[in-house]
Design an enzyme around this catalytic site. Structure first.
Site, PDB file in Angstrom:
ATOM      1  N   TYR A 205       0.850  -1.205   0.000  1.00  0.00           N
ATOM      2  CA  TYR A 205       0.000   0.000   0.000  1.00  0.00           C
ATOM      3  C   TYR A 205       0.874   1.240   0.000  1.00  0.00           C
ATOM      4  O   TYR A 205       1.810   1.351   0.798  1.00  0.00           O
ATOM      5  CB  TYR A 205      -0.915   0.031   1.235  1.00  0.00           C
ATOM      6  CG  TYR A 205      -1.890  -1.121   1.241  1.00  0.00           C
ATOM      7  CD1 TYR A 205      -3.103  -1.026   0.584  1.00  0.00           C
ATOM      8  CD2 TYR A 205      -1.563  -2.328   1.864  1.00  0.00           C
ATOM      9  CE1 TYR A 205      -3.982  -2.102   0.537  1.00  0.00           C
ATOM     10  CE2 TYR A 205      -2.436  -3.410   1.830  1.00  0.00           C
ATOM     11  CZ  TYR A 205      -3.642  -3.289   1.172  1.00  0.00           C
ATOM     12  OH  TYR A 205      -4.502  -4.356   1.119  1.00  0.00           O
ATOM     13  N   SER A 206       0.513   2.195  -0.860  1.00  0.00           N
ATOM     14  CA  SER A 206       1.237   3.475  -0.873  1.00  0.00           C
ATOM     15  C   SER A 206       0.921   4.243   0.397  1.00  0.00           C
ATOM     16  O   SER A 206      -0.211   4.219   0.887  1.00  0.00           O
ATOM     17  CB  SER A 206       0.799   4.326  -2.059  1.00  0.00           C
ATOM     18  OG  SER A 206       1.133   3.695  -3.250  1.00  0.00           O
ATOM     19  N   CYS A 372      -0.383   7.779 -10.889  1.00  0.00           N
ATOM     20  CA  CYS A 372      -0.644   6.625 -10.021  1.00  0.00           C
ATOM     21  C   CYS A 372      -2.119   6.262 -10.077  1.00  0.00           C
ATOM     22  O   CYS A 372      -2.990   7.126  -9.965  1.00  0.00           O
ATOM     23  CB  CYS A 372      -0.242   6.943  -8.582  1.00  0.00           C
ATOM     24  SG  CYS A 372      -0.338   5.505  -7.493  1.00  0.00           S
ATOM     25  N   GLU A 412       3.180   4.687 -11.546  1.00  0.00           N
ATOM     26  CA  GLU A 412       2.897   3.562 -10.636  1.00  0.00           C
ATOM     27  C   GLU A 412       1.445   3.173 -10.848  1.00  0.00           C
ATOM     28  O   GLU A 412       0.533   3.791 -10.302  1.00  0.00           O
ATOM     29  CB  GLU A 412       3.144   3.983  -9.189  1.00  0.00           C
ATOM     30  CG  GLU A 412       3.178   2.792  -8.251  1.00  0.00           C
ATOM     31  CD  GLU A 412       3.833   3.157  -6.921  1.00  0.00           C
ATOM     32  OE1 GLU A 412       5.063   3.356  -6.917  1.00  0.00           O
ATOM     33  OE2 GLU A 412       3.115   3.259  -5.925  1.00  0.00           O
ATOM     34  N   TYR A 414      -1.509  -0.103 -11.492  1.00  0.00           N
ATOM     35  CA  TYR A 414      -1.770  -1.528 -11.217  1.00  0.00           C
ATOM     36  C   TYR A 414      -3.006  -1.983 -11.975  1.00  0.00           C
ATOM     37  O   TYR A 414      -3.960  -1.240 -12.097  1.00  0.00           O
ATOM     38  CB  TYR A 414      -2.045  -1.744  -9.724  1.00  0.00           C
ATOM     39  CG  TYR A 414      -0.855  -1.396  -8.877  1.00  0.00           C
ATOM     40  CD1 TYR A 414       0.129  -2.331  -8.645  1.00  0.00           C
ATOM     41  CD2 TYR A 414      -0.736  -0.130  -8.343  1.00  0.00           C
ATOM     42  CE1 TYR A 414       1.227  -2.009  -7.863  1.00  0.00           C
ATOM     43  CE2 TYR A 414       0.352   0.201  -7.565  1.00  0.00           C
ATOM     44  CZ  TYR A 414       1.330  -0.742  -7.328  1.00  0.00           C
ATOM     45  OH  TYR A 414       2.410  -0.424  -6.556  1.00  0.00           O
TER      46      TYR A 414
HETATM   47  P1  NAP Z   1     -11.661   3.139  -9.854  1.00  0.00           P
HETATM   48  O1  NAP Z   1     -12.626   3.708  -8.891  1.00  0.00           O
HETATM   49  O2  NAP Z   1     -11.956   1.798 -10.450  1.00  0.00           O
HETATM   50  O3  NAP Z   1     -11.400   4.149 -11.050  1.00  0.00           O
HETATM   51  C1  NAP Z   1     -11.123   5.491 -10.830  1.00  0.00           C
HETATM   52  C2  NAP Z   1     -11.465   6.262 -12.084  1.00  0.00           C
HETATM   53  O4  NAP Z   1     -10.586   5.934 -13.163  1.00  0.00           O
HETATM   54  C3  NAP Z   1     -12.873   5.998 -12.573  1.00  0.00           C
HETATM   55  O5  NAP Z   1     -13.458   7.214 -12.883  1.00  0.00           O
HETATM   56  C4  NAP Z   1     -12.634   5.156 -13.807  1.00  0.00           C
HETATM   57  O6  NAP Z   1     -13.663   5.311 -14.764  1.00  0.00           O
HETATM   58  C5  NAP Z   1     -11.389   5.798 -14.330  1.00  0.00           C
HETATM   59  N1  NAP Z   1     -10.723   5.029 -15.391  1.00  0.00           N
HETATM   60  C6  NAP Z   1     -10.968   3.764 -15.811  1.00  0.00           C
HETATM   61  N2  NAP Z   1     -10.216   3.456 -16.881  1.00  0.00           N
HETATM   62  C7  NAP Z   1      -9.489   4.578 -17.161  1.00  0.00           C
HETATM   63  C8  NAP Z   1      -8.543   4.892 -18.166  1.00  0.00           C
HETATM   64  N3  NAP Z   1      -8.191   4.022 -19.111  1.00  0.00           N
HETATM   65  N4  NAP Z   1      -7.991   6.121 -18.148  1.00  0.00           N
HETATM   66  C9  NAP Z   1      -8.338   7.035 -17.209  1.00  0.00           C
HETATM   67  N5  NAP Z   1      -9.247   6.788 -16.254  1.00  0.00           N
HETATM   68  C10 NAP Z   1      -9.817   5.561 -16.218  1.00  0.00           C
HETATM   69  O7  NAP Z   1     -10.249   3.163  -9.181  1.00  0.00           O
HETATM   70  P2  NAP Z   1      -9.790   2.423  -7.850  1.00  0.00           P
HETATM   71  O8  NAP Z   1     -10.605   1.188  -7.626  1.00  0.00           O
HETATM   72  O9  NAP Z   1      -9.735   3.392  -6.758  1.00  0.00           O
HETATM   73  O10 NAP Z   1      -8.367   1.933  -8.274  1.00  0.00           O
HETATM   74  C11 NAP Z   1      -7.267   2.732  -8.365  1.00  0.00           C
HETATM   75  C12 NAP Z   1      -6.054   1.888  -8.720  1.00  0.00           C
HETATM   76  O11 NAP Z   1      -4.954   2.448  -8.021  1.00  0.00           O
HETATM   77  C13 NAP Z   1      -6.142   0.429  -8.323  1.00  0.00           C
HETATM   78  O12 NAP Z   1      -5.758  -0.361  -9.409  1.00  0.00           O
HETATM   79  C14 NAP Z   1      -5.120   0.324  -7.196  1.00  0.00           C
HETATM   80  O13 NAP Z   1      -4.501  -0.944  -7.128  1.00  0.00           O
HETATM   81  C15 NAP Z   1      -4.145   1.382  -7.593  1.00  0.00           C
HETATM   82  N6  NAP Z   1      -3.253   1.880  -6.550  1.00  0.00           N
HETATM   83  C16 NAP Z   1      -3.593   1.921  -5.242  1.00  0.00           C
HETATM   84  C17 NAP Z   1      -2.689   2.382  -4.294  1.00  0.00           C
HETATM   85  C18 NAP Z   1      -2.997   2.402  -2.822  1.00  0.00           C
HETATM   86  O14 NAP Z   1      -2.124   2.630  -2.040  1.00  0.00           O
HETATM   87  N7  NAP Z   1      -4.190   2.162  -2.402  1.00  0.00           N
HETATM   88  C19 NAP Z   1      -1.454   2.825  -4.693  1.00  0.00           C
HETATM   89  C20 NAP Z   1      -1.156   2.781  -6.037  1.00  0.00           C
HETATM   90  C21 NAP Z   1      -2.063   2.320  -6.963  1.00  0.00           C
HETATM   91  P3  NAP Z   1     -14.750   4.171 -15.142  1.00  0.00           P
HETATM   92  O15 NAP Z   1     -14.618   3.049 -14.165  1.00  0.00           O
HETATM   93  O16 NAP Z   1     -16.073   4.856 -15.051  1.00  0.00           O
HETATM   94  O17 NAP Z   1     -14.413   3.770 -16.536  1.00  0.00           O
END
Ligand code: NAP
Length: 414
Positions: A205-206, A372, A412, A414
């Site tokens: 986790y970041s 990210c 970064e 995923y």
């Molecule tokens: P999410 O709610 O599924 O998506 C966030 C937004 O991104 C939504 O509006 C989504 O739109 C949009 N999106 C989808 N495809 C896209 C694309 N090709 N280009 C631009 N935007 C797009 O996001 P989440 O579930 O919070 O996930 C975020 C990601 O960050 C995860 O994969 C996670 O593993 C990663 N992450 C997390 C951490 C941490 O510490 N927690 C750190 C680094 C990375 P629609 O769904 O409406 O298409």
């Protein structure tokens, strides 16, 4: 009389299963698909790996940087690597045969550890930190010797009306040293075992808080964690994310890390940050923004520009605090993809709308870019940067190469 015996020797690239946190960074980075994984380990195909080293700097733990000298015919197959809990010792017979062999050993991977020799064109983002980044501590605590932290806060960030359950969790390390920098991550070891009876691997986790603590002067870090109940339409339980979201104040968590030595912010007070994130990918952006907010009082003048995407306003973590930040401190641009009655808008759409200001930042060599979040956004964001650069008479390929080389483009996803 017999001639000299030809012995082919290989410096085999291996991944240490004891240190690896299974974050998939190496597999993503490898330009020739030499790295793969099963539910147990990440492994390297000896017959494919060419020792290009592209995977080494991005690895947040250093688990990737392991090498054994073996006879080529005896290289460890991936089927065997999948079963390992620890790396095998160096076989001294193989090393001796290098010394004695009249045939030059295949030392294509002998550049191990020499990050400066990496061909930056094989990777999409920087493999070096910004020049003014502070020096990070990495791997202070490992799977074998973890530490513990106490939960001192856990609250839901997203509106109760949405299905997206994102938590802000604060972990306190008490008197145990856990020095971190913005952009680094930690590993959490969830209790219990996987289906095969082995203990769960750590989940990464970041860190969402700045180096001097979620609250300045406290030995704590915060995380942004989304409860996982489905993936690709299937219902699944996220072992560690759900464990974290359910924690109560006073619960004790097993932690390893910190990890990450490149996705770091510049210390140079006049450096500009162009931050692009979706959902929980906002964690490192929050850490950097808060550090700059605290530091601003001490004379930092660099600009902050943020593009932040979520499905709706209600699903955007930190919506309230973010929108309250002064406009002259951070230029915030939100993109919502599923607001009823509105067209879908992604971060790259918002970037195009602000092309003039993004171009202005791209032209400034003090600008550092951080991306990210979802994997899918990476292509879209790089394409938007390319278009904006070209519309403003910049040679994107040359600029991209320079940004990577100078530790100014960090991805970064995923
Ligand atoms: P999410 O709610 O599924 O998506 C966030 C937004 O991104 C939504 O509006 C989504 O739109 C949009 N999106 C989808 N495809 C896209 C694309 N090709 N280009 C631009 N935007 C797009 O996001 P989440 O579930 O919070 O996930 C975020 C990601 O960050 C995860 O994969 C996670 O593993 C990663 N992450 C997390 C951490 C941490 O510490 N927690 C750190 C680094 C990375 P629609 O769904 O409406 O298409």
């Amino acid at each position: 009389m017999n001639g000299p015996v030809s012995i082919e020797v290989l410096r085999q690239h291996l991944i240490d299963p004891e240190i690896c946190i299974r974050c998939n960074t190496c597999e993503e980075t490898c330009p020739i698909d030499a790295i793969t994984h099963d539910e147990n380990n990440y492994v390297v195909r000896a017959d494919v790996c060419n020792g290009c080293m592209a995977c080494v700097p991005p690895c947040p733990t250093g688990a990737i940087d392991n090498w054994r000298t073996v006879l080529k015919a005896d290289a460890y197959p991936i089927e065997e690597q999948f079963t390992w809990d620890v790396l095998p010792e160096q076989n001294t017979m193989a090393v001796a045969s290098v010394d004695q062999s009249p045939v030059a050993a295949d030392t294509s991977a002998d550049t191990a550890g020499n990050a400066s020799g990496i061909e930056v064109d094989t990777v999409r983002g920087s493999v070096v930190p910004p020049w003014s980044a502070a020096k990070p501590y990495v791997n202070l605590y490992t799977h074998k010797a973890p530490t513990t932290a106490t939960v001192v806060g856990n609250y839901r960030l997203t509106d109760a009306s949405t299905q997206s359950d994102i938590h802000h969790i604060v972990l306190d390390f008490g008197s145990m040293p856990f020095p971190v920098l913005e952009g680094q991550s930690i590993g959490v070891l969830p209790p219990g075992a996987a289906a095969d009876g082995r203990p769960h691997h750590a989940r990464q986790y970041s860190i969402a808080s700045p180096r001097d603590g979620e609250r300045p002067g406290y030995n704590n870090v915060s995380l942004t964690v989304k409860r996982v109940s489905e993936q690709h339409g299937d219902s699944i339980d996220g072992v560690c994310s759900n464990y974290l979201c359910d924690l109560k104040k006073g619960d004790v968590v097993t932690v390893i890390g910190p990890f990450g030595g490149t996705f770091l912010m510049p210390n140079h007070p006049n450096s500009h940050l162009l931050m692009i994130c979706t959902g929980t990918g906002s964690a490192p952006m929050r850490a950097m923004t808060e550090y700059r907010r605290r530091r601003r009082l001490k004379g930092a003048t660099g600009k902050l520009m943020l593009f932040f995407g979520a499905r709706t306003k209600e699903e955007l973590p930190y919506f309230g605090p973010l929108t309250n930040l002064p406009k002259d401190f951070i230029d915030t641009n939100l993109a919502f993809s599923r607001t009823p009655g509105q067209p879908r808008r992604y971060v790259q759409d918002a970037m195009r709308e602000r092309a003039v200001d993004v171009a202005y930042m791209l032209k400034d060599e003090n600008t550092h870019i951080y991306v990210c979040g979802l994997k899918g956004m990476e292509d879209g964001v790089l394409q938007a940067l390319k278009e904006i650069a070209e519309q403003h008479q910049m040679d994107w390929e040359a600029l991209w190469a320079r940004l990577k080389k100078e530790g100014r483009l960090h991805l970064e996803t995923y």
